[in-house]
Design an enzyme around this catalytic site. Sequence first.
Site, PDB file in Angstrom:
ATOM      1  N   SER A   1      25.416 -20.533  15.560  1.00  0.00           N
ATOM      2  CA  SER A   1      25.447 -19.865  16.865  1.00  0.00           C
ATOM      3  C   SER A   1      26.378 -20.524  17.876  1.00  0.00           C
ATOM      4  CB  SER A   1      24.036 -19.789  17.444  1.00  0.00           C
ATOM      5  OG  SER A   1      23.254 -18.866  16.722  1.00  0.00           O
TER       6      SER A   1
ATOM      7  N   TYR B   1      18.848 -20.140  24.952  1.00  0.00           N
ATOM      8  CA  TYR B   1      17.825 -19.134  24.676  1.00  0.00           C
ATOM      9  C   TYR B   1      16.615 -19.239  25.613  1.00  0.00           C
ATOM     10  CZ  TYR B   1      20.601 -19.052  20.370  1.00  0.00           C
ATOM     11  OH  TYR B   1      21.631 -18.997  19.467  1.00  0.00           O
TER      12      TYR B   1
ATOM     13  N   VAL C   1      21.839 -23.620  14.499  1.00  0.00           N
ATOM     14  CA  VAL C   1      20.722 -24.054  13.666  1.00  0.00           C
ATOM     15  C   VAL C   1      21.129 -25.021  12.557  1.00  0.00           C
ATOM     16  CG1 VAL C   1      19.310 -22.034  14.147  1.00  0.00           C
ATOM     17  CG2 VAL C   1      20.895 -22.003  12.203  1.00  0.00           C
TER      18      VAL C   1
ATOM     19  N   TYR D   1      29.896 -11.120  11.318  1.00  0.00           N
ATOM     20  CA  TYR D   1      29.242 -12.056  12.224  1.00  0.00           C
ATOM     21  C   TYR D   1      28.699 -13.268  11.460  1.00  0.00           C
ATOM     22  CZ  TYR D   1      25.345 -14.124  14.743  1.00  0.00           C
ATOM     23  OH  TYR D   1      24.475 -15.033  15.290  1.00  0.00           O
TER      24      TYR D   1
ATOM     25  N   LYS E   1      29.205 -18.340  18.984  1.00  0.00           N
ATOM     26  CA  LYS E   1      28.997 -17.193  19.869  1.00  0.00           C
ATOM     27  C   LYS E   1      29.819 -17.246  21.161  1.00  0.00           C
ATOM     28  CE  LYS E   1      24.291 -16.281  18.191  1.00  0.00           C
ATOM     29  NZ  LYS E   1      22.849 -16.367  18.512  1.00  0.00           N
TER      30      LYS E   1
END
Length: 424
Positions: free
Chosen positions: A64, A241, A259, A189, A67
């Site tokens: 992530s 988040y 992660v 993705y 992103k």
Amino acid sequence: MKTPVPDYLKHVLTSCRDNEKGALADYIPELAAVDPDKFALALSTVDGTIYSTGDDEVEFTMQSMSKPFAYALALQKVGLTKVMEKVGVEPSGEAFNQISLEKDSNIPKNPMINSGAITTHSLIPYKRTVSRAEQLRRFLSGLAGRELSFDTDVYTSELKTAFRNRSLGYMLRTVGVLEEDPEAIVNGYIKQCSIKVTVKDLAMIAGVLANGGIQPQTGKKLLDRSVVRQVLSVMLTCGMYDAAGDWLTTVGIPAKSGVAGGIIGVLPGQVGIAVFSPRIDEHGHSVRGVDIFERMSREMGLHLMEGTPSAQTILQSRYLTGKRDHVVVYELRGVLQFTESEMLLRILQDEPEGKKRIVLDLTNLTLIHNVGARMLFEGVARLKKDGHPVVVVDSEGILSEAQMKGNKRVVVKEKLTKYLEKFQ
């Protein structure tokens, strides 16, 4: 002398090593097999200097952490207006893989959660011969200053268990957010998430954002400042988040986690920071990584809301004086926080060993942060170890009693001109 910044990073890494909380991201089979004890830390300055320690040559996947850079590339290529039509900027307060959309607009709440990231990926322009994931890999390679690659094993492994991301893709296609085959978008993705980096790569990438979109080692402008501002704003409010509020109050650095165990942080105009430790918490953040960021923010005065300005240079002038030029004067200016202190220490490390007296004049400083004082006196100690008598001239009393603790003997309160008279 040798700058103490690497020693500090090593000390931080050592201090946080005993924390073995958290667990590997075992829902991705390939990540479940990594060494949980790998640990690395890197820091970049806005002029392209990289400091690193620990397992800093170990590659791991961005996950992530890709992103914000997919978001940056989409903004750079198609513009804010078009991107905002498809993905918002509001904190979700939800887990990264939550299946949800904005109630009124039916678009993802922000580009940092998976639904928003899948949408953002779909906005990256591509050619038939160059996929969106490849476009992003090339872009990130430019930011990092070296060619990055995909981890095919992680990509293949993640594809096998990507049921939730596929459901997000089909939901986005159903409401018209995605305009193409959701399977192809989701696969792209996932491939984007498999780009491999080291903490040194991440620190350099973060350094480009800290430097306003300019790659500091090449001087090439890779992102508009408006794009950097947008990306960092969303990272600050949404990047961590459902722990974003806690992160903002305790760390105060725009950041993004992955992660695989990485966390990247950017303090505009000052530094980029990257950490790698594979054990993650319930939010998907590296447990040791969070510890390191909290500690460095506190000890180095890096919280964004402190708001002290950063100087482009800390050195006003350097000159020789006294009989046979045996006194070297460094006149400082501006503010002394981490960025300026690191710059000063790097200048001082070029001072050759010897017995020349070193005078550090603080007269034209307007502020000294606690980390600036600590680094200043560490530099003094190392200069003295190299054989130099060292004096800090503080005629304006800018150093506090606490900042001078243990170092009062090297501080003089008289004017620089008065002090230098005795050596003429």
